[in-house]
Structure formats: C-alpha cells, structure tokens
Scaffold this motif. Sequence first.
Motif, PDB file in Angstrom:
ATOM      1  N   ARG A  36      -6.840  -0.562  12.482  1.00 54.18           N
ATOM      2  CA  ARG A  36      -5.502   0.214  12.050  1.00 54.18           C
ATOM      3  C   ARG A  36      -4.476   0.283  13.506  1.00 54.18           C
ATOM      4  O   ARG A  36      -3.321   0.189  13.191  1.00 54.18           O
ATOM      5  CB  ARG A  36      -6.153   1.705  11.612  1.00 54.18           C
ATOM      6  CG  ARG A  36      -5.017   2.395  11.280  1.00 54.18           C
ATOM      7  CD  ARG A  36      -5.501   3.730  11.083  1.00 54.18           C
ATOM      8  NE  ARG A  36      -4.403   4.657  10.645  1.00 54.18           N
ATOM      9  CZ  ARG A  36      -3.258   5.073  11.227  1.00 54.18           C
ATOM     10  NH1 ARG A  36      -3.515   4.763  12.471  1.00 54.18           N
ATOM     11  NH2 ARG A  36      -2.393   5.813  10.757  1.00 54.18           N
TER      12      ARG A  36
ATOM     13  N   ARG B 227      -6.813  -2.204   6.275  1.00 55.87           N
ATOM     14  CA  ARG B 227      -8.237  -2.639   5.560  1.00 55.87           C
ATOM     15  C   ARG B 227      -7.856  -4.001   4.611  1.00 55.87           C
ATOM     16  O   ARG B 227      -8.539  -4.930   4.359  1.00 55.87           O
ATOM     17  CB  ARG B 227      -8.847  -1.627   4.655  1.00 55.87           C
ATOM     18  CG  ARG B 227      -9.305  -0.424   5.299  1.00 55.87           C
ATOM     19  CD  ARG B 227     -10.463   0.096   4.366  1.00 55.87           C
ATOM     20  NE  ARG B 227      -9.521   1.171   3.731  1.00 55.87           N
ATOM     21  CZ  ARG B 227      -8.949   2.216   4.010  1.00 55.87           C
ATOM     22  NH1 ARG B 227      -9.299   2.969   4.940  1.00 55.87           N
ATOM     23  NH2 ARG B 227      -8.228   3.065   2.819  1.00 55.87           N
ATOM     24  N   LEU B 228      -6.588  -4.037   4.251  1.00 50.17           N
ATOM     25  CA  LEU B 228      -6.256  -4.881   3.188  1.00 50.17           C
ATOM     26  C   LEU B 228      -6.068  -6.216   4.085  1.00 50.17           C
ATOM     27  O   LEU B 228      -6.551  -7.468   3.451  1.00 50.17           O
ATOM     28  CB  LEU B 228      -5.083  -4.773   2.513  1.00 50.17           C
ATOM     29  CG  LEU B 228      -4.589  -5.918   1.577  1.00 50.17           C
ATOM     30  CD1 LEU B 228      -5.355  -5.883   0.484  1.00 50.17           C
ATOM     31  CD2 LEU B 228      -2.988  -5.309   1.094  1.00 50.17           C
TER      32      LEU B 228
ATOM     33  N   ASN C  36       0.711   3.125   3.520  1.00 50.29           N
ATOM     34  CA  ASN C  36      -0.404   3.812   3.828  1.00 50.29           C
ATOM     35  C   ASN C  36      -1.246   2.641   4.793  1.00 50.29           C
ATOM     36  O   ASN C  36      -1.462   1.524   4.529  1.00 50.29           O
ATOM     37  CB  ASN C  36      -1.423   3.899   2.573  1.00 50.29           C
ATOM     38  CG  ASN C  36      -2.660   4.553   3.144  1.00 50.29           C
ATOM     39  OD1 ASN C  36      -3.453   4.265   4.031  1.00 50.29           O
ATOM     40  ND2 ASN C  36      -3.132   5.892   2.380  1.00 50.29           N
TER      41      ASN C  36
ATOM     42  N   ASP D  39      -0.745   9.190   4.440  1.00 46.77           N
ATOM     43  CA  ASP D  39      -1.633   8.473   5.190  1.00 46.77           C
ATOM     44  C   ASP D  39      -2.367   9.701   6.105  1.00 46.77           C
ATOM     45  O   ASP D  39      -2.086  10.335   6.872  1.00 46.77           O
ATOM     46  CB  ASP D  39      -1.084   7.508   6.158  1.00 46.77           C
ATOM     47  CG  ASP D  39      -2.009   6.740   6.930  1.00 46.77           C
ATOM     48  OD1 ASP D  39      -3.412   7.075   6.939  1.00 46.77           O
ATOM     49  OD2 ASP D  39      -1.956   5.547   7.196  1.00 46.77           O
TER      50      ASP D  39
ATOM     51  N   SER E  50      -3.789   2.897   6.925  1.00 46.13           N
ATOM     52  CA  SER E  50      -5.011   2.722   6.893  1.00 46.13           C
ATOM     53  C   SER E  50      -5.473   1.640   5.985  1.00 46.13           C
ATOM     54  O   SER E  50      -6.415   0.646   5.922  1.00 46.13           O
ATOM     55  CB  SER E  50      -5.880   3.957   6.828  1.00 46.13           C
ATOM     56  OG  SER E  50      -5.557   4.788   7.853  1.00 46.13           O
ATOM     57  N   GLU E  51      -4.934   1.864   4.500  1.00 48.15           N
ATOM     58  CA  GLU E  51      -5.232   0.962   3.622  1.00 48.15           C
ATOM     59  C   GLU E  51      -4.782  -0.504   3.934  1.00 48.15           C
ATOM     60  O   GLU E  51      -5.362  -1.442   3.460  1.00 48.15           O
ATOM     61  CB  GLU E  51      -4.674   1.712   2.421  1.00 48.15           C
ATOM     62  CG  GLU E  51      -4.865   0.535   1.127  1.00 48.15           C
ATOM     63  CD  GLU E  51      -6.252   0.422   0.937  1.00 48.15           C
ATOM     64  OE1 GLU E  51      -6.760  -0.537   0.163  1.00 48.15           O
ATOM     65  OE2 GLU E  51      -7.280   1.316   1.028  1.00 48.15           O
TER      66      GLU E  51
ATOM     67  N   THR F 268       0.936  -1.199  -0.156  1.00 48.76           N
ATOM     68  CA  THR F 268      -0.092   0.056  -0.016  1.00 48.76           C
ATOM     69  C   THR F 268       0.834   1.074   0.075  1.00 48.76           C
ATOM     70  O   THR F 268       0.584   2.366   0.461  1.00 48.76           O
ATOM     71  CB  THR F 268      -0.774   0.046   1.141  1.00 48.76           C
ATOM     72  OG1 THR F 268      -0.225  -0.111   2.436  1.00 48.76           O
ATOM     73  CG2 THR F 268      -1.808  -1.111   1.188  1.00 48.76           C
TER      74      THR F 268
END
Length: 348
Positions: free
Chosen positions: A320, A314-315, A308, A340, A310-311, A305
């Motif tokens: 987080r 999620r992945l 990032n 981010d 946060s991303e 990512t």
Amino acid sequence: MDEGCSMEHAQFGAGIVGASRAFKTAISLMVRYTSCTAPVLVVGESGTGKELVARATHYLGPRRDRPFIPVNCGALPDTLIESELYGHARGAFTDASRARRGLVRQAEGGTLFLDEVEALTPRGQVALLRFLQDASFRSVGEDQVQHADVRIVAASNSDLREQVRRGEFRADLFFRLDVLRVELPPLRARPGDLDLLVPYLLKKAARTTGGPPKTVSRAGFELLRAFTWPGNVRELEHTLLRAHLTSTGLCIEADALLASAPALACAGAAPSSVAIAACSSLREAKRSALNVVERRFVEDALAMTNGNISEAARLCDMQRASLSKLAKKYAIVRPNGAEDSSAVPGVK
C-alpha cells in the motif's frame, strides 16, 4: 477478451491468436472458405498475419495433402514472369538449358499463394489474368495448352480498389481475385488481444532460444498497450524476442522493453517525432515513458476501486505504501466521496 471466449477458442492454430470481435469475424470467414475452390483475397497491414491465414486456408481444407506454394509477386522478374509462373521448354530462350516446371505446375492440386499481389507489373497482371479465366496456360516455348487444378490465395497490404481507380491495377484481375475476402484488423484495433499474444509470443521466443518462458511486468504490459504497433504482430514478436534475450530475469520489466524497442518511449504521446524531439537522450526518453506508464497504471487502479488505495494495492499485488507513494508523486487525487480507512495524508 470477449465474454465467453476461452484461451482454447482464441487460438486457431498455425500461430493465429486472438479473441477480439473483429479478429474472430475474419478468422470465422477464413474457416468457411477452406472447403471452397474460389480465389481468396487476404487484406491487411504489413505484419497482421496474412500469410498465416493463407496457410491455414490451405492446411485446414481438403487440399492440405497437396503443395502450398508461396511466391512474393514483388520478386518476380518482369522479363521472366511467364516462365516463373508457367515454366518453359528446353531452349525456349538463351538460358533455358533444360525444361522447367513453373509455380503453377508445382502447386498442382494445392494452393498458389500470391503475396504482395499489388506489386505485379502490368505484364504480370496480364499473365495471371489468363490463368484465372479458365485455369489454362502455356509454358514458354510450347504450343500445347495445359490445365492446372490450383487454388489461388492472394494477399495485399494496399488498397487494390484505389490502385484500380488510379489505373495501376487491372480491374478485371482485381474482380477475379476478390471473390472471397478476409480482412485482418491491425493490432491497434484489437489491443485486448495483447493478453493472448504476449504470452504466446514469449513461449515461442523461449522455444527459439531454448530458455524458460518469461513474463512481462504490469508496467511493461501497460507500455505495450500504450503503443500503436505500426508493424503489428510481427513488430510485437520481434520486440518480445529481443526483450527475452536481453532480460536477465524471468520477468521482463518496462526498462528492458524500452531497451529492446526505443520507439516504445513515445507510447501514448502525440506525434512520435514531437515526443522524440522533447527527449535529449535515450535515458531521458525511457524515464519519460516510465512516468507515463506509472501514472496511467495508478490512475486505472484507483479508478477501478473508486479511489480506495488499500483495495487498489491488494488488486495490484503491491504494498500500500508503494502505491500511495506513486499517487503522491503524480498528484493523483481520489474521486470525491471515496473512502479509505487507511488513507495516507496528502493523498485525497
């Protein structure tokens, strides 16, 4: 998994599972060889599935309704090897109280699988060579020459060419066995196949124990990927079976895998003996291995990512805050310029 290869294309039956290019190349050769009668030599390290390939060669071919007779060449007694292969007449020697059919006659119309063919003694090599020349043999104590319609499939985890060079294996026998060859890659050369093998073997473990199928956590999977598996698929299967039996939940965590196979504690380390020596106890070895797995997991997630958090969270289906905490723990920094909007102070 290779692009365009689905699960149904990756499982070839009879427990032969894989999708890597090297593995699919070997299996495609096996499939081509099923309709032929020429000898096949299956080579590969211990635990790579040579007998599975030998059985598939037989059962996918026109001889499927005839016998498949496996024999471990290392277990053949040297003094009775002709009798074991070709049988004997009653009274042929002291203990021959009755006539006996040999392995070749038992395999009539089918396949004789010679496992660990490199273990054949010089006497055994000569005995086998005579049959490979023209499919003829004589039972011990009989004068009549017999013929048998038997396909030979041999397997070896040794370099037979090197044994020939050292004078330990007959060159003429080697060239008669090495007509069609299937080379099975070691598991460490096809790590992507773990995505297929792990669920397949866990379902097999569930059938064996009668319990529900289990899964492996992300951290556990990273631990499996980091190991080199010297015992190949067989070692992986035994590890997962132990973990399946000892894990209390439906998801097998990394610590359960470590308890089932302490050698995993040295996954990803330089010589394993050095890694072991650095750990004063199994508990410390587990903690050290988990640190390696966690750090690699976070690094890979952030790399995917571009840093990032946060991303990446999620992945990875994580909170987080949990991912950020791990990044702080291992002082993992984000690539320069990564953005981010909800970055946590202290994580760059």
